[in-house]
Design a protein around this motif. Structure first.
Motif, PDB file in Angstrom:
ATOM      1  N   THR A  34      13.961  13.333  23.092  1.00 12.64           N
ATOM      2  CA  THR A  34      12.360  12.911  23.683  1.00 12.64           C
ATOM      3  C   THR A  34      12.033  11.778  23.988  1.00 12.64           C
ATOM      4  O   THR A  34      12.985  11.213  23.619  1.00 12.64           O
ATOM      5  CB  THR A  34      11.543  14.191  22.787  1.00 12.64           C
ATOM      6  OG1 THR A  34      12.144  15.945  22.493  1.00 12.64           O
ATOM      7  CG2 THR A  34      10.445  13.634  23.293  1.00 12.64           C
ATOM      8  N   SER A  36      11.035   9.127  27.390  1.00  8.45           N
ATOM      9  CA  SER A  36      11.185   8.727  28.634  1.00  8.45           C
ATOM     10  C   SER A  36      12.943   8.363  29.088  1.00  8.45           C
ATOM     11  O   SER A  36      12.812   8.452  29.996  1.00  8.45           O
ATOM     12  CB  SER A  36      10.340   7.141  29.136  1.00  8.45           C
ATOM     13  OG  SER A  36      10.658   6.325  28.117  1.00  8.45           O
ATOM     14  N   THR A  37      13.469   7.637  27.705  1.00  5.81           N
ATOM     15  CA  THR A  37      15.108   7.903  28.428  1.00  5.81           C
ATOM     16  C   THR A  37      15.473   9.005  28.899  1.00  5.81           C
ATOM     17  O   THR A  37      16.325   9.154  29.367  1.00  5.81           O
ATOM     18  CB  THR A  37      15.260   6.536  27.718  1.00  5.81           C
ATOM     19  OG1 THR A  37      15.007   5.832  27.291  1.00  5.81           O
ATOM     20  CG2 THR A  37      16.886   6.513  28.000  1.00  5.81           C
ATOM     21  N   ASP A  90      14.298   4.116  19.298  1.00  9.34           N
ATOM     22  CA  ASP A  90      13.620   2.647  19.566  1.00  9.34           C
ATOM     23  C   ASP A  90      14.069   1.523  18.832  1.00  9.34           C
ATOM     24  O   ASP A  90      13.614   0.766  19.566  1.00  9.34           O
ATOM     25  CB  ASP A  90      12.113   3.341  18.992  1.00  9.34           C
ATOM     26  CG  ASP A  90      10.975   4.960  19.186  1.00  9.34           C
ATOM     27  OD1 ASP A  90      10.678   4.794  20.229  1.00  9.34           O
ATOM     28  OD2 ASP A  90      11.044   5.370  18.368  1.00  9.34           O
ATOM     29  N   GLY A 101      11.558   8.834  16.482  1.00 12.30           N
ATOM     30  CA  GLY A 101       9.945   8.686  16.891  1.00 12.30           C
ATOM     31  C   GLY A 101       8.727   8.032  17.287  1.00 12.30           C
ATOM     32  O   GLY A 101       7.178   8.735  16.528  1.00 12.30           O
ATOM     33  N   ALA A 105       8.555  12.993  18.071  1.00 15.34           N
ATOM     34  CA  ALA A 105       9.051  14.116  17.828  1.00 15.34           C
ATOM     35  C   ALA A 105      10.853  14.409  17.240  1.00 15.34           C
ATOM     36  O   ALA A 105      11.465  14.851  16.958  1.00 15.34           O
ATOM     37  CB  ALA A 105       9.791  14.272  19.896  1.00 15.34           C
ATOM     38  N   GLU A 109      13.732  16.489  16.209  1.00 15.07           N
ATOM     39  CA  GLU A 109      15.156  15.570  17.260  1.00 15.07           C
ATOM     40  C   GLU A 109      16.206  15.619  15.830  1.00 15.07           C
ATOM     41  O   GLU A 109      16.943  15.543  15.833  1.00 15.07           O
ATOM     42  CB  GLU A 109      14.715  13.853  17.833  1.00 15.07           C
ATOM     43  CG  GLU A 109      13.793  13.906  18.792  1.00 15.07           C
ATOM     44  CD  GLU A 109      13.032  12.904  18.859  1.00 15.07           C
ATOM     45  OE1 GLU A 109      13.059  12.337  20.183  1.00 15.07           O
ATOM     46  OE2 GLU A 109      13.016  11.653  18.521  1.00 15.07           O
ATOM     47  N   LYS A 127      16.226  -1.767  23.464  1.00 13.19           N
ATOM     48  CA  LYS A 127      16.300  -1.403  21.884  1.00 13.19           C
ATOM     49  C   LYS A 127      17.388  -1.470  20.817  1.00 13.19           C
ATOM     50  O   LYS A 127      17.606  -1.110  19.134  1.00 13.19           O
ATOM     51  CB  LYS A 127      16.631   0.381  22.237  1.00 13.19           C
ATOM     52  CG  LYS A 127      16.015   0.689  23.278  1.00 13.19           C
ATOM     53  CD  LYS A 127      14.792   0.757  22.338  1.00 13.19           C
ATOM     54  CE  LYS A 127      13.069   1.041  23.283  1.00 13.19           C
ATOM     55  NZ  LYS A 127      13.562   3.521  23.760  1.00 13.19           N
TER      56      LYS A 127
HETATM   57  O1  LIG Z   1       9.661  10.489  19.745  1.00 15.86           O
HETATM   58  C1  LIG Z   1      10.635  10.432  19.797  1.00 15.86           C
HETATM   59  C2  LIG Z   1      11.464   9.424  20.531  1.00 15.86           C
HETATM   60  O2  LIG Z   1      12.279   9.298  19.178  1.00 15.86           O
HETATM   61  C3  LIG Z   1      12.691   8.793  21.950  1.00 15.86           C
HETATM   62  O3  LIG Z   1      13.918   8.727  21.611  1.00 15.86           O
HETATM   63  C4  LIG Z   1      12.071   7.656  21.114  1.00 15.86           C
HETATM   64  O4  LIG Z   1      10.789   7.123  20.469  1.00 15.86           O
HETATM   65  C5  LIG Z   1      12.552   6.634  21.846  1.00 15.86           C
HETATM   66  O5  LIG Z   1      11.726   6.582  23.060  1.00 15.86           O
HETATM   67  P1  LIG Z   1      11.878   5.917  25.278  1.00 15.86           P
HETATM   68  O6  LIG Z   1      13.162   6.052  25.517  1.00 15.86           O
HETATM   69  O7  LIG Z   1      10.351   7.005  25.591  1.00 15.86           O
HETATM   70  O8  LIG Z   1      11.619   4.274  24.901  1.00 15.86           O
END
Ligand SMILES: O=C[C@H](O)[C@H](O)[C@H](O)COP(=O)(O)O
Length: 229
Positions: A34, A36-37, A90, A101, A105, A109, A127
């Protein structure tokens, strides 16, 4: 693969989302995280959808995106094992331990990751951290236990706050709440995850140490760097 130095964070996410296709096994079901990536990965996955059986999804949001692109979504209970789970993070450290998280999610996950033989983390280079703990640690909790869990974190030096959305406590896909904990030093991720998991009312702690990444595809100004753990 090389990339010009002018790539935005969004473009780096696209790059690693596309690079993750290399780990998808033809004819199989793929585990999908889950965020944006991962959204970039889902878009890329749609271009090869006829070569896979479908996906197991880790959130209502990813399920909606997968289905909108014509990728069949299977319930996690229908699947005994997955070759690969692809998800963002993250934070990720040099051993493949992660904090996850930020998108709330984390529980699903971790469940889908636990079905997979290989966790492929896709992330932009912001990251990668020397040690986990700068990003506020998400913890999904049963609402009636929130106050006592806040006190337990305070006793270890952390400040936990209830995550809100539109002025109300955020409700996860599982109907629970999220605490975000600042000020923690997570020097031993495996031990920390085991400890917090035992507190009554904790559904899932956002440290992914027992379900750590095996590979990280890191989007950098120089292109996609592959880290193996
Ligand atoms: O609950 C969300 C997930 O752990 C995401 O994988 C994490 O927050 C990274 O998300 P993004 O790719 O949007 O930085």
């Amino acid at each position: 693969m090389t990339a010009p130095t002018t790539l935005s964070q969004d473009e780096l996410k696209t790059l690693v989302g596309q690079a993750a296709l290399h780990y998808v096994v033809p004819g199989e079901i793929v585990g999908v995280g889950t965020g944006s990536t991962v959204n970039k990965f889902i878009d890329a996955l749609a271009t090869i959808k006829d070569s896979i059986r479908g996906a197991v999804s880790s959130s209502e949001a990813s399920t909606a995106r997968l289905q909108a692109l014509g990728i069949p979504v299977f319930d996690a209970n229908e699947v005994e094992r997955l070759s690969v789970y692809i998800d963002g993070a993250d934070e990720i450290d040099g051993a493949g331990y992660m904090v996850k998280g930020g998108g709330a999610a984390l529980t699903r996950e971790k469940i889908v990751a636990a079905l997979a033989e290989r966790f492929v983390c896709i992330a932009d280079e912001s990251k990668l951290v020397p040690a986990l703990g700068a990003f506020p640690l998400p913890v999904e909790v049963i609402p009636m236990a929130a106050a006592q869990i806040v006190r337990r974190f305070a006793a270890m030096g952390g400040q936990a706050t209830l995550r809100c959305k539109d002025g109300q406590p955020l409700v996860t896909d599982n109907g629970q709440h999220i605490l975000d904990v600042r000020g923690l030093s997570i020097a031993e991720p495996l031990a920390f995850e085991s400890q917090v998991n035992q507190w009554p009312g904790v559904v899932t702690v956002g440290v992914f140490a027992h379900q750590k990444a095996h590979v990280c595809l890191l989007g950098t100004a120089q292109g996609v760097r592959t880290l193996q753990f």
